[in-house]
Design a protein around this motif. Structure first.
Motif, PDB file in Angstrom:
ATOM      1  N   GLU A 185     -31.219  -8.613  33.737  1.00 31.97           N
ATOM      2  CA  GLU A 185     -31.599  -9.600  32.726  1.00 31.97           C
ATOM      3  C   GLU A 185     -32.040  -8.917  31.432  1.00 31.97           C
ATOM      4  O   GLU A 185     -31.709  -9.369  30.333  1.00 31.97           O
ATOM      5  CB  GLU A 185     -32.701 -10.524  33.251  1.00 31.97           C
ATOM      6  N   LEU A 209     -25.165 -14.221  42.898  1.00 30.22           N
ATOM      7  CA  LEU A 209     -25.759 -15.542  42.670  1.00 30.22           C
ATOM      8  C   LEU A 209     -26.851 -15.458  41.605  1.00 30.22           C
ATOM      9  O   LEU A 209     -26.883 -16.262  40.673  1.00 30.22           O
ATOM     10  CB  LEU A 209     -26.321 -16.119  43.974  1.00 30.22           C
ATOM     11  N   THR A 210     -27.733 -14.470  41.732  1.00 31.93           N
ATOM     12  CA  THR A 210     -28.823 -14.328  40.761  1.00 31.93           C
ATOM     13  C   THR A 210     -28.281 -14.060  39.366  1.00 31.93           C
ATOM     14  O   THR A 210     -28.761 -14.617  38.377  1.00 31.93           O
ATOM     15  CB  THR A 210     -29.773 -13.180  41.165  1.00 31.93           C
ATOM     16  N   TYR A 212     -25.487 -15.024  38.160  1.00 35.80           N
ATOM     17  CA  TYR A 212     -24.884 -16.244  37.621  1.00 35.80           C
ATOM     18  C   TYR A 212     -25.946 -17.230  37.162  1.00 35.80           C
ATOM     19  O   TYR A 212     -25.744 -17.965  36.188  1.00 35.80           O
ATOM     20  CB  TYR A 212     -23.940 -16.876  38.651  1.00 35.80           C
ATOM     21  N   ILE A 213     -27.083 -17.242  37.843  1.00 42.78           N
ATOM     22  CA  ILE A 213     -28.184 -18.110  37.413  1.00 42.78           C
ATOM     23  C   ILE A 213     -28.750 -17.607  36.081  1.00 42.78           C
ATOM     24  O   ILE A 213     -28.983 -18.385  35.154  1.00 42.78           O
ATOM     25  CB  ILE A 213     -29.289 -18.176  38.495  1.00 42.78           C
ATOM     26  N   ALA A 238     -20.969 -21.892  40.567  1.00 49.07           N
ATOM     27  CA  ALA A 238     -21.966 -21.509  39.554  1.00 49.07           C
ATOM     28  C   ALA A 238     -21.542 -22.000  38.173  1.00 49.07           C
ATOM     29  O   ALA A 238     -22.360 -22.522  37.403  1.00 49.07           O
ATOM     30  CB  ALA A 238     -22.144 -19.997  39.551  1.00 49.07           C
ATOM     31  N   GLY A 241     -22.316 -25.444  37.662  1.00 51.32           N
ATOM     32  CA  GLY A 241     -23.736 -25.766  37.787  1.00 51.32           C
ATOM     33  C   GLY A 241     -24.081 -26.418  39.112  1.00 51.32           C
ATOM     34  O   GLY A 241     -25.126 -27.046  39.254  1.00 51.32           O
ATOM     35  N   TRP A 243     -25.447 -25.658  42.107  1.00 56.03           N
ATOM     36  CA  TRP A 243     -26.177 -24.543  42.722  1.00 56.03           C
ATOM     37  C   TRP A 243     -26.315 -24.696  44.232  1.00 56.03           C
ATOM     38  O   TRP A 243     -26.485 -23.702  44.943  1.00 56.03           O
ATOM     39  CB  TRP A 243     -27.539 -24.381  42.038  1.00 56.03           C
ATOM     40  N   ARG A 247     -25.144 -21.732  46.480  1.00 55.15           N
ATOM     41  CA  ARG A 247     -26.061 -21.168  47.479  1.00 55.15           C
ATOM     42  C   ARG A 247     -25.377 -21.067  48.848  1.00 55.15           C
ATOM     43  O   ARG A 247     -25.540 -20.077  49.570  1.00 55.15           O
ATOM     44  CB  ARG A 247     -27.317 -22.049  47.563  1.00 55.15           C
ATOM     45  N   HIS A 250     -23.126 -18.141  48.770  1.00 54.77           N
ATOM     46  CA  HIS A 250     -23.961 -16.932  48.805  1.00 54.77           C
ATOM     47  C   HIS A 250     -24.428 -16.629  50.233  1.00 54.77           C
ATOM     48  O   HIS A 250     -24.435 -15.466  50.662  1.00 54.77           O
ATOM     49  CB  HIS A 250     -25.163 -17.128  47.878  1.00 54.77           C
TER      50      HIS A 250
END
Length: 313
Positions: A185, A209-210, A212-213, A238, A241, A243, A247, A250
């Motif tokens: 990030e 996943l993280t 993409y968030i 993702a 949107g 999630w 998830r 993932h």
């Protein structure tokens, strides 16, 4: 819109598979199996491109002629609109520049500059700038940076060095493989503050996943050469949107990511990727060039379990 009208950056969006190089039992490249692997992965719906000659492709133990052959086969056997990016990895900057020019001539649409492995022990920032400059001067294709895992010591670029690297306009994208969420990030925000159009690909297979968030334009990942449909489904969810669906994808992917990339000993990803492809019946020989030993019984058990959870077996 045809691929001819879209920029390299546009075409980098979504999922790009980092491919392996099938070998014969005596460690030669198996051209027929390589062609079949490239074609099968690249023609999977939702796979927008290939990263060849990456770490998964054993780029540090292939000769230049072999790396050129990999690019040529990718060009020949992947769909025409498939984006082909080739890794450039050499300890010598002069050889890296020569390699980059040769891989561009062989048909690569873009080039990903890997940091030499020796940099893990330490280097002056000017070494890194000079290495990238020599490659830039030898080529005309779009260029990509590689953010190495934070666990790879000084190989990972600190913010002041990353700032200098992205100031070079020939570099248009980064395979962000920090493999650690906070650093990912931090780098993403730094890059987008300085160059909003710069393409950041969240490419740590264990935390897609993280990524993409937090925000990502897509990924270049070797998980996508084993379970491409599953990685594509995660990305599509993702992007929409959704999630809950992301998830769920993932949860199926996570045990496989751990079995391939995290389980000790480290540095075994390519061995395990090939073992997975053999378990799935897509590879007849899973030989990896020395010094890597073949997959051990405990590794094979963990991979088989994870492939079942992923719904691949």
């Amino acid at each position: 819109m045809s691929s001819g009208m879209r920029t390299f950056g546009d075409r980098l969006r979504g999922i790009h598979a980092a491919t392996i190089v099938p070998m014969t039992p005596d460690y030669g490249i198996d051209d027929a199996q390589l062609a079949a692997h490239l074609a099968a992965v690249a023609s999977t719906p939702g796979i927008n491109g290939l990263l060849v000659n990456g770490h998964a492709g054993e780029n540090f133990v292939l000769s230049l002629a072999e790396k050129q052959r990999v690019v040529e086969l990718a060009r020949e056997y992947a769909p025409k609109d498939c984006l082909i990016v080739s890794g450039v990895n050499h300890e010598s900057s002069l050889e890296a520049a020569r390699e980059a020019a040769a891989l561009e001539r062989a048909g690569a649409d873009g080039l990903l500059v890997f940091p030499p492995n020796s940099w893990a022990l330490g280097h002056a920032d000017d070494c890194v700038i000079a290495h990238h400059r020599l490659i830039r001067e030898a080529t005309s294709a779009p260029l990509m940076l590689y953010a190495a895992p934070v666990g790879a010591g000084a190989m990972a670029y600190a913010p002041p060095l990353l700032t200098r690297l992205i100031a070079d306009r020939r570099f248009v994208a980064i395979k962000e493989g920090s493999w650690e969420v906070a650093t990912y990030e931090q780098n993403l925000r730094l890059i987008h503050k300085l160059r909003p159009e710069f393409v950041v690909l969240g490419s740590g297979d264990e935390h897609l996943l993280t990524s993409y968030i937090v925000g990502s334009a897509g990924s270049q990942v070797s998980l996508a050469c084993v379970v491409p449909e599953l990685v594509v489904s995660l990305w599509k969810a993702a992007e929409a949107g959704d999630w809950q669906r992301a998830r769920a994808a993932h949860e199926k992917l996570y045990p496989l990511a751990v079995a391939i990339y995290r389980d000790a000993p480290g540095g075994r990803a390519t061995v395990r990727l090939k073992a997975c492809l053999k378990l799935l019946g897509r590879l007849s020989c899973d030989a990896v060039r020395p010094p890597q030993p073949a997959a051990m019984a405990n590794e094979l058990r963990a991979l088989e379990r994870a492939l079942r959870i992923a719904g691949a077996l």
